[in-house]
Scaffold this motif. Structure first.
Motif, mmCIF file in Angstrom:
data_model
loop_
_atom_site.group_PDB
_atom_site.id
_atom_site.type_symbol
_atom_site.label_atom_id
_atom_site.label_comp_id
_atom_site.label_asym_id
_atom_site.label_seq_id
_atom_site.Cartn_x
_atom_site.Cartn_y
_atom_site.Cartn_z
ATOM 1 N N GLU A 20 2.782 -50.149 -43.874
ATOM 2 C CA GLU A 20 1.709 -49.253 -42.972
ATOM 3 C C GLU A 20 0.772 -49.533 -42.528
ATOM 4 O OE1 GLU A 20 -0.265 -44.746 -43.928
ATOM 5 O OE2 GLU A 20 -0.276 -45.867 -45.475
ATOM 6 N N VAL A 21 -0.384 -50.605 -43.208
ATOM 7 C CA VAL A 21 -1.450 -51.107 -42.554
ATOM 8 C C VAL A 21 -1.300 -52.050 -41.925
ATOM 9 C CG1 VAL A 21 -3.468 -52.115 -43.950
ATOM 10 C CG2 VAL A 21 -2.455 -50.514 -45.491
ATOM 11 N N LYS A 22 -0.313 -52.588 -42.020
ATOM 12 C CA LYS A 22 0.156 -53.957 -40.949
ATOM 13 C C LYS A 22 0.767 -53.328 -39.595
ATOM 14 C CE LYS A 22 2.381 -57.228 -42.692
ATOM 15 N NZ LYS A 22 3.661 -58.548 -42.959
ATOM 16 N N LYS A 23 1.205 -52.014 -39.830
ATOM 17 C CA LYS A 23 1.640 -51.625 -38.487
ATOM 18 C C LYS A 23 0.551 -50.868 -37.538
ATOM 19 C CE LYS A 23 4.977 -47.828 -36.386
ATOM 20 N NZ LYS A 23 5.413 -47.059 -37.245
ATOM 21 N N LYS B 265 -2.202 -57.894 -52.919
ATOM 22 C CA LYS B 265 -1.735 -56.422 -52.572
ATOM 23 C C LYS B 265 -2.829 -56.204 -51.340
ATOM 24 C CE LYS B 265 2.083 -56.995 -54.348
ATOM 25 N NZ LYS B 265 3.373 -56.369 -54.316
ATOM 26 N N VAL B 266 -2.692 -55.920 -50.768
ATOM 27 C CA VAL B 266 -4.012 -54.739 -49.191
ATOM 28 C C VAL B 266 -2.653 -53.928 -48.558
ATOM 29 C CG1 VAL B 266 -4.876 -55.115 -47.288
ATOM 30 C CG2 VAL B 266 -4.450 -57.104 -48.653
ATOM 31 N N GLY B 267 -3.500 -52.513 -49.548
ATOM 32 C CA GLY B 267 -2.281 -51.252 -49.483
ATOM 33 C C GLY B 267 -1.865 -51.164 -50.764
ATOM 34 N N LEU B 268 -1.526 -49.875 -51.566
ATOM 35 C CA LEU B 268 -0.649 -50.152 -53.298
ATOM 36 C C LEU B 268 0.157 -48.960 -52.661
ATOM 37 C CD1 LEU B 268 -4.096 -49.985 -55.727
ATOM 38 C CD2 LEU B 268 -2.717 -52.084 -54.750
#
Length: 308
Positions: A13-16, A70-73
């Motif tokens: 979700e964060v990458k998008k 971890k970027v976004g858990l």
């Protein structure tokens, strides 16, 4: 040779969101592992993320798990971090060793800034930054957060420096390092649990859009280092400054008697303060974090809107 990207796990979700230039806000994890007991810590973490979503931004809580940043858990990651008994409090000095040894690590302000910049996240919400500790002349105790603000290009939204610190010296350090400290709807530095202090700020704005313009202009000028946005605790949740200073001074003296040093000082003092205020300081802490999440989400969105 491996680059830092080989150690990054960015949640889908964060990458998008990053790929599509949508607003993203980083969150630290020390407040989860060292700030409060389970399950209160999980409830708090999820509420902060929800507040950021309500402002139109995507939250990215950062931690170290299984040798990965971890970027976004996920919910499972969050439970692991919240329940584990041996979570390392990770600042800049600890980052490589915790990753190499595959320990569980919770990121402080400094290490969250580092990891956020690695992932190209420009905004980060926390409670309060670390700084110059009281009794500096005998301990030389200065948080790595200040040096990180001087060199890492992330905008940090906080309720000022933690009230347990030497606030005038903390501000002097930031000024020496050229860090812009901007008051949001305040002309003085907030003192974490308290809305006000005796320290006047050189910069203050009343509108989120003006904050976003400053962040974008700094980026255009290619100026090194972060920006610190000082956002006071809501008035309804603010605690009397004199009352808090009395409790803090007592806790600091006890920490000396108990020979508490280094990165153990802050959690020790915060625990003592919660005990002395019968939980009132913890409620204030939650209120200011939620308030910062709201402003951080709005700022990240305003910044992206300006770039369109």
């Amino acid at each position: 040779m491996k680059s830092f990207e080989a150690y990054l796990d960015i949640k889908a979700e964060v990458k998008k969101a990053l790929a599509n230039n949508l607003p993203v806000v980083a969150l630290e994890s020390t407040i989860i592992s060292h700030g409060m007991p389970y399950p209160d810590n999980v409830i708090m973490a999820k509420k902060v993320e929800q507040i950021i979503r309500e402002q139109g931004a995507i939250p990215a809580t950062i931690a170290i798990l299984d040798g990965r940043i971890k970027v976004g858990l996920t919910d499972e990651d969050l439970e692991t971090l919240a329940k584990s008994k041996h979570v390392v409090k990770v600042s800049r000095r600890d980052l490589a060793s915790v990753i190499a040894m595959k320990q569980i690590g919770a990121t402080t302000v400094a290490s969250t800034m580092i990891c956020a910049e690695m992932a190209n996240i420009k905004f980060f919400v926390t409670g309060g930054i670390g700084g110059v500790h009281k009794g500096y002349e005998s301990t030389l105790d200065v948080s790595a957060d200040l040096e990180e603000l001087a060199q890492t290009n992330v905008t940090v939204i906080c309720a000022g420096a933690k009230a347990i610190l030497d606030l005038p010296r903390t501000m002097e350090y930031l000024e020496t390092k050229g860090v812009s400290v901007i008051g949001y709807k305040t002309k003085v530095l907030p003192a974490f649990y308290t809305r006000t202090s005796d320290i006047k700020l050189h910069l203050h704005v009343e509108k989120i859009n003006d904050l976003a313009k400053i962040v974008l202009t700094k980026e255009h000028l290619n100026l090194k280092g972060g920006i610190l946005v000082a956002n006071p605790i809501p008035e309804a949740d603010s605690i009397d400054g004199d009352y808090m200073n009395e409790i803090i001074d007592k806790a600091v003296k006890q920490s000396v008697v108990d020979h508490v040093e280094g990165k153990d000082v802050t959690p020790y003092l915060l625990k003592k303060i919660v005990e002395e205020t019968k939980g009132k300081s913890l409620q204030a802490n939650l209120a200011l974090v939620y308030n910062n999440a709201c402003i951080g989400g709005q700022l990240a969105k305003a910044y992206q809107d300006l770039k369109k």
